[in-house]
Enzyme design. Structure first.
Site, short mmCIF file in Angstrom:
data_model
loop_
_atom_site.label_atom_id
_atom_site.label_comp_id
_atom_site.label_asym_id
_atom_site.label_seq_id
_atom_site.Cartn_x
_atom_site.Cartn_y
_atom_site.Cartn_z
N ARG A 36 0.84 -1.20 0.00
CA ARG A 36 0.00 0.00 0.00
C ARG A 36 0.88 1.26 0.00
NH1 ARG A 36 -5.16 0.17 2.11
NH2 ARG A 36 -4.69 1.90 3.49
N ARG A 86 9.79 5.44 -3.17
CA ARG A 86 10.12 6.36 -4.27
C ARG A 86 11.58 6.76 -4.26
NH1 ARG A 86 5.97 9.89 -2.50
NH2 ARG A 86 4.05 9.10 -3.43
N ARG A 99 -8.53 -6.68 13.19
CA ARG A 99 -7.71 -5.93 14.11
C ARG A 99 -8.51 -4.72 14.55
NH1 ARG A 99 -4.48 -7.48 17.42
NH2 ARG A 99 -3.27 -5.56 17.58
N ARG A 104 0.25 5.47 16.39
CA ARG A 104 0.25 6.80 15.74
C ARG A 104 -0.27 7.86 16.70
NH1 ARG A 104 -2.25 5.01 9.84
NH2 ARG A 104 -3.83 3.97 11.08
N GLU A 120 -3.28 6.47 19.00
CA GLU A 120 -3.92 5.27 18.47
C GLU A 120 -3.20 4.03 19.00
OE1 GLU A 120 -5.18 4.87 14.10
OE2 GLU A 120 -3.38 3.63 14.23
P1 FAD Z 1 -18.12 1.57 8.10
O1 FAD Z 1 -17.63 2.97 8.05
O2 FAD Z 1 -17.53 0.63 9.09
O3 FAD Z 1 -19.69 1.63 8.31
C1 FAD Z 1 -20.45 0.52 8.68
C2 FAD Z 1 -21.63 1.03 9.50
O4 FAD Z 1 -22.50 -0.06 9.76
C3 FAD Z 1 -21.18 1.57 10.87
O5 FAD Z 1 -21.71 2.86 11.06
C4 FAD Z 1 -21.78 0.57 11.85
O6 FAD Z 1 -22.19 1.18 13.06
C5 FAD Z 1 -22.98 0.04 11.08
N1 FAD Z 1 -23.39 -1.30 11.50
C6 FAD Z 1 -22.62 -2.41 11.56
N2 FAD Z 1 -23.34 -3.45 12.02
C7 FAD Z 1 -24.59 -2.98 12.25
C8 FAD Z 1 -25.78 -3.57 12.75
N3 FAD Z 1 -25.81 -4.84 13.14
N4 FAD Z 1 -26.90 -2.80 12.86
C9 FAD Z 1 -26.84 -1.48 12.51
N5 FAD Z 1 -25.74 -0.88 12.05
C10 FAD Z 1 -24.63 -1.61 11.92
N6 FAD Z 1 -9.69 5.23 3.95
C11 FAD Z 1 -9.13 6.18 3.16
O7 FAD Z 1 -9.51 6.32 1.99
N7 FAD Z 1 -8.17 7.02 3.65
C12 FAD Z 1 -7.71 6.94 4.93
O8 FAD Z 1 -6.85 7.70 5.34
C13 FAD Z 1 -8.28 5.93 5.78
N8 FAD Z 1 -7.87 5.81 7.05
C14 FAD Z 1 -8.42 4.84 7.84
C15 FAD Z 1 -7.99 4.73 9.15
C16 FAD Z 1 -8.53 3.77 9.98
C17 FAD Z 1 -8.05 3.67 11.39
C18 FAD Z 1 -9.52 2.89 9.48
C19 FAD Z 1 -10.10 1.82 10.37
C20 FAD Z 1 -9.97 2.99 8.18
C21 FAD Z 1 -9.43 3.96 7.34
N9 FAD Z 1 -9.86 4.12 6.03
C22 FAD Z 1 -9.30 5.08 5.23
C23 FAD Z 1 -10.93 3.26 5.46
C24 FAD Z 1 -12.33 3.86 5.60
O9 FAD Z 1 -12.63 4.08 6.95
C25 FAD Z 1 -13.34 2.85 5.03
O10 FAD Z 1 -13.02 2.51 3.71
C26 FAD Z 1 -14.80 3.33 5.03
O11 FAD Z 1 -15.11 4.17 6.09
C27 FAD Z 1 -15.68 2.09 5.07
O12 FAD Z 1 -17.04 2.44 4.95
P2 FAD Z 1 -18.13 1.31 5.18
O13 FAD Z 1 -19.46 1.95 4.97
O14 FAD Z 1 -17.79 0.11 4.40
O15 FAD Z 1 -17.96 0.84 6.71
N1 UDP Z 2 3.58 0.50 7.93
C1 UDP Z 2 4.79 0.40 8.59
N2 UDP Z 2 5.34 1.52 9.12
C2 UDP Z 2 4.74 2.74 9.05
C3 UDP Z 2 3.51 2.83 8.36
C4 UDP Z 2 2.96 1.69 7.82
O1 UDP Z 2 5.33 -0.68 8.71
O2 UDP Z 2 5.30 3.72 9.57
C5 UDP Z 2 3.00 -0.75 7.37
C6 UDP Z 2 2.04 -1.43 8.35
O3 UDP Z 2 2.17 -2.83 8.17
C7 UDP Z 2 0.69 -0.97 7.86
C8 UDP Z 2 0.91 -0.91 6.34
O4 UDP Z 2 2.25 -0.44 6.21
O5 UDP Z 2 -0.33 -1.89 8.21
C9 UDP Z 2 -0.04 -0.02 5.59
O6 UDP Z 2 0.07 1.28 6.12
P1 UDP Z 2 -1.12 2.33 6.01
O7 UDP Z 2 -0.63 3.63 6.53
O8 UDP Z 2 -1.66 2.28 4.64
O9 UDP Z 2 -2.16 1.70 7.02
P2 UDP Z 2 -3.60 2.26 7.52
O10 UDP Z 2 -3.60 3.74 7.33
O11 UDP Z 2 -4.60 1.53 6.70
O12 UDP Z 2 -3.60 1.86 8.95
#
Ligand code: FAD
Ligand code: UDP
Length: 374
Positions: free
Chosen positions: A177, A181, A254, A285, A305
């Site tokens: 991911r 570079r 996770r 983080r 985090e």
């Molecule tokens: P979710 O956002 O999980 O929505 C699912 C919804 O369903 C939730 O509101 C939940 O409450 C509801 N639900 C579940 N079960 C039930 C139930 N039984 N009854 C009623 N409601 C229910 N993407 C990026 O593009 N850029 C980023 O920088 C990025 N950073 C991220 C960082 C973290 C820590 C995480 C975890 C994800 C990140 N993502 C990022 C990914 C992004 O969050 C997801 O792609 C996106 O939000 C997923 O949307 P979703 O609708 O599939 O799921």
């Molecule tokens: N990763 C790492 N060191 C860093 C940042 C990321 O080893 O400083 C690795 C780690 O395994 C992570 C993966 O790269 O799960 C993808 O990173 P990304 O930032 O895309 O993860 P997310 O934002 O989805 O948590």
């Protein structure tokens, strides 16, 4: 029974995250009636923001929108204007600071190499004894990409903390991911379009759901049969294993735990994201939310985090796409195919490490297919 529930809908959408909201938006636009329920007390799923000290706090972890797809970029820009934020996290390894992603600045700091030829030669020297042809796991993939000492300082411990597994037990794709570079470019993403919605992500969700009926604090599983009875079709965006009552066992996720702090200062760490890549720091983080929007508020809000092993009460954030889980997923997918009138979508129901733009693309494709099949 109230007015919202005393009605038959075309679609009951379980989950108001990006998948559910996009699907609902498209269907409502096409004249279908949709009811969206969510078990949380707010809409937006994991992209939800909370305003604290006049700062949009990314409540479920930092979210940066990025895509290469002009159509998807224009799609989200309908709902909010995006700023020019470019993600450039800093890695902190025992107090040594490095630029991410892995680029000429990182190589220079670690090895003193000044040209791409020197950096490539150093990587080749470090891995020459390893005999890796096709990387079988994250460790081998990472060593091949950036060499052994950068792997040790910036990848191994961060990865093992975050995933709670040895790097040799994790799939190689996870590390791919991140860009590697041979230019002096600290942009974490390769995509053409990137930014943060000015005013936060709730603007996007509120825009998507503007003409939809949403019922919060409502868990589908508390009365599955009732919720199924009030709509012709179901869109399910929760955990696919939970939908089938864990018939084949629990898929592994996770999770994360967040600790928020308000500091009475303008600028805490000088960057939106700092990664702590050593084994001893318990968090992975630290986010300083104001920097996502170039904020100048007098105070600042930070979030630490912490990785957390999945348990029944923890939020399922990251699917663990290893062999065991993927085999179990296949069995659930076969059940899903036989479930009439139910569409499974999003990060949890598809059990995929989707970014936001990919979730929107998936919801658009599935809503289109649904309208075509009428
Ligand atoms: P979710 O956002 O999980 O929505 C699912 C919804 O369903 C939730 O509101 C939940 O409450 C509801 N639900 C579940 N079960 C039930 C139930 N039984 N009854 C009623 N409601 C229910 N993407 C990026 O593009 N850029 C980023 O920088 C990025 N950073 C991220 C960082 C973290 C820590 C995480 C975890 C994800 C990140 N993502 C990022 C990914 C992004 O969050 C997801 O792609 C996106 O939000 C997923 O949307 P979703 O609708 O599939 O799921
Ligand atoms: N990763 C790492 N060191 C860093 C940042 C990321 O080893 O400083 C690795 C780690 O395994 C992570 C993966 O790269 O799960 C993808 O990173 P990304 O930032 O895309 O993860 P997310 O934002 O989805 O948590």
């Amino acid at each position: 029974m109230n007015d919202i529930e005393n009605k038959k809908y075309d679609y009951l959408i379980v989950g108001s995250g990006l998948f559910g909201a996009t699907f609902a938006h498209e269907m409502t636009k096409a004249g279908k009636s949709c009811l969206i329920i969510d078990k949380r007390d707010h809409s937006g799923g994991n992209i939800h923001c909370k305003k604290i000290e006049d700062i949009n706090v990314h409540w479920y972890g930092a979210h940066i929108f990025h895509t290469n797809d002009k159509f998807l970029w224009d799609y989200v820009n309908q709902f909010a204007e995006f700023n020019r934020y470019t993600n450039s996290p800093i890695a902190n390894y025992k107090g040594e600071l490095y630029n991410l992603p892995f680029n000429m600045n990182t190589f220079y700091k670690l090895w003193g190499t000044k040209t791409p030829i020197e950096a490539k030669a150093e990587i080749a020297r470090q891995i020459s004894h390893l005999d890796i042809t096709t990387p079988k796991n994250l460790e081998e993939q990472a060593q091949m990409l950036v060499g052994t000492d950068m792997y040790e300082k910036l990848i191994k411990h961060y990865t093992e903390k975050q995933w709670g597994k040895k790097a040799i037990e994790l799939p190689a794709f996870i590390i791919k991911r991140l860009p590697v570079r041979f230019t002096y470019d600290n942009n974490y993403f390769n995509d053409k379009y990137q930014g943060i919605p000015i005013g936060g992500y709730n603007k996007i969700i509120n825009g998507l759901l503007a003409n939809c009926t949403v019922k919060l604090s409502t868990d589908f599983f508390e009365d599955k049969n009732y919720w199924k009875s009030i709509a012709n079709n179901i869109v399910f965006t929760g955990k696919i294993d939970a939908y089938f009552n864990y018939e084949y066992g629990e898929l592994e996720y996770r999770s994360l735990r967040y600790e928020m702090e308000i500091h009475d200062m303008e600028n805490y760490q000088g960057n939106a994201v700092m990664n702590f890549t050593d084994a001893d720091t318990p968090y992975t983080r630290v986010y300083e939310h104001k920097h996502f929007e170039f904020g100048t508020q007098p105070k600042t809000v930070i979030t630490r985090e912490y990785p957390l092993k999945d348990n029944k009460d923890a939020e399922p954030y990251y699917p663990v796409n290893d062999e065991r889980n993927m085999a179990m997923l296949k069995r659930y997918q076969l059940l899903a195919e036989k479930e009439p009138g139910v569409i499974f979508g999003g990060r949890l129901a598809e059990y995929r490490y989707y970014d936001m733009h990919q979730v929107i693309a998936s919801a658009l494709a599935k809503s289109k297919k649904e309208l075509r099949s009428e």
